[in-house]
Scaffold this active site. Sequence first.
Site, mmCIF file in Angstrom:
data_model
loop_
_atom_site.group_PDB
_atom_site.id
_atom_site.type_symbol
_atom_site.label_atom_id
_atom_site.label_comp_id
_atom_site.label_asym_id
_atom_site.label_seq_id
_atom_site.Cartn_x
_atom_site.Cartn_y
_atom_site.Cartn_z
ATOM 1 N N HIS A 65 0.857 -1.184 0.000
ATOM 2 C CA HIS A 65 0.000 0.000 0.000
ATOM 3 C C HIS A 65 0.890 1.229 0.000
ATOM 4 O O HIS A 65 2.094 1.145 0.126
ATOM 5 C CB HIS A 65 -0.968 -0.001 1.195
ATOM 6 C CG HIS A 65 -0.342 0.277 2.533
ATOM 7 N ND1 HIS A 65 -1.030 0.849 3.576
ATOM 8 C CD2 HIS A 65 0.907 0.079 3.015
ATOM 9 C CE1 HIS A 65 -0.244 0.970 4.629
ATOM 10 N NE2 HIS A 65 0.930 0.510 4.316
ATOM 11 N N CYS A 79 6.034 6.624 4.317
ATOM 12 C CA CYS A 79 4.855 5.797 4.026
ATOM 13 C C CYS A 79 4.067 6.300 2.819
ATOM 14 O O CYS A 79 3.144 5.630 2.352
ATOM 15 C CB CYS A 79 3.945 5.690 5.246
ATOM 16 S SG CYS A 79 4.699 4.731 6.572
ATOM 17 N N HIS A 85 5.055 0.560 -0.480
ATOM 18 C CA HIS A 85 5.776 -0.365 0.386
ATOM 19 C C HIS A 85 4.834 -1.489 0.804
ATOM 20 O O HIS A 85 3.631 -1.414 0.590
ATOM 21 C CB HIS A 85 6.350 0.356 1.624
ATOM 22 C CG HIS A 85 5.305 0.919 2.521
ATOM 23 N ND1 HIS A 85 4.602 2.078 2.227
ATOM 24 C CD2 HIS A 85 4.832 0.493 3.719
ATOM 25 C CE1 HIS A 85 3.753 2.342 3.201
ATOM 26 N NE2 HIS A 85 3.855 1.390 4.128
ATOM 27 N N HIS A 112 3.820 -4.864 3.715
ATOM 28 C CA HIS A 112 3.862 -5.375 5.080
ATOM 29 C C HIS A 112 3.466 -6.836 5.098
ATOM 30 O O HIS A 112 2.778 -7.324 4.204
ATOM 31 C CB HIS A 112 2.856 -4.626 5.981
ATOM 32 C CG HIS A 112 3.126 -3.182 6.163
ATOM 33 N ND1 HIS A 112 4.133 -2.704 6.978
ATOM 34 C CD2 HIS A 112 2.515 -2.081 5.655
ATOM 35 C CE1 HIS A 112 4.130 -1.388 6.948
ATOM 36 N NE2 HIS A 112 3.149 -0.982 6.152
ATOM 37 N N HIS A 159 -1.436 -10.591 -1.205
ATOM 38 C CA HIS A 159 -0.623 -10.315 -2.385
ATOM 39 C C HIS A 159 -1.320 -9.366 -3.361
ATOM 40 O O HIS A 159 -1.290 -9.562 -4.573
ATOM 41 C CB HIS A 159 -0.183 -11.612 -3.072
ATOM 42 C CG HIS A 159 0.900 -12.305 -2.316
ATOM 43 N ND1 HIS A 159 0.643 -13.075 -1.213
ATOM 44 C CD2 HIS A 159 2.251 -12.317 -2.479
ATOM 45 C CE1 HIS A 159 1.779 -13.551 -0.735
ATOM 46 N NE2 HIS A 159 2.764 -13.094 -1.473
ATOM 47 N N GLU A 217 0.102 -3.853 11.194
ATOM 48 C CA GLU A 217 0.919 -3.729 9.992
ATOM 49 C C GLU A 217 2.394 -4.005 10.266
ATOM 50 O O GLU A 217 3.144 -4.293 9.352
ATOM 51 C CB GLU A 217 0.719 -2.393 9.305
ATOM 52 C CG GLU A 217 1.217 -1.183 10.026
ATOM 53 C CD GLU A 217 1.032 0.073 9.190
ATOM 54 O OE1 GLU A 217 2.048 0.738 8.932
ATOM 55 O OE2 GLU A 217 -0.103 0.384 8.813
#
Length: 141
Positions: free
Chosen positions: A17, A26, A30, A32, A75, A115
């Site tokens: 996201h 952020c 990137h 998680h 994914h 996250e």
Amino acid sequence: MMEEWLIYKEFRFEAAHRLPHHDGKCSRLHGHSWVGRVYVKGNQLIEEGSKQGMIMDYGDIKTYLKPLLDNFLDHYYLNETTGLENPTSEAIAKWVFERLEEAGLPGLYAVEIQETCTSGTRYSRSQKSEVRSQKSEVSYD
């Protein structure tokens, strides 16, 4: 005295996201290794059958989660699949809660999203605000 149980089913997914309004790193794309929990609350155990002594079978909660994981979360790029412009942990927790609510998960109480291993959120709806909103719709004419 009323008895009450709160059970949870943990789930995991890998997803990317970006937070376009964030003033730090952020805002860049990137990913998680997300961990979530669905909480189900009840005050009566199933009395007979294969689920005797349970509020709900954990496998039943997993059945409600599977389409969300398979089609939107695991994914995927969350900005696209969830329809959230700014998919923060808070927004994702609410999004999952609302999808489970729409699917009719009985006893749904809260959704937690982590996250990172040290940061997360839990979303639920306050009983008091639901009562207040119901009362505010009453007409005294």
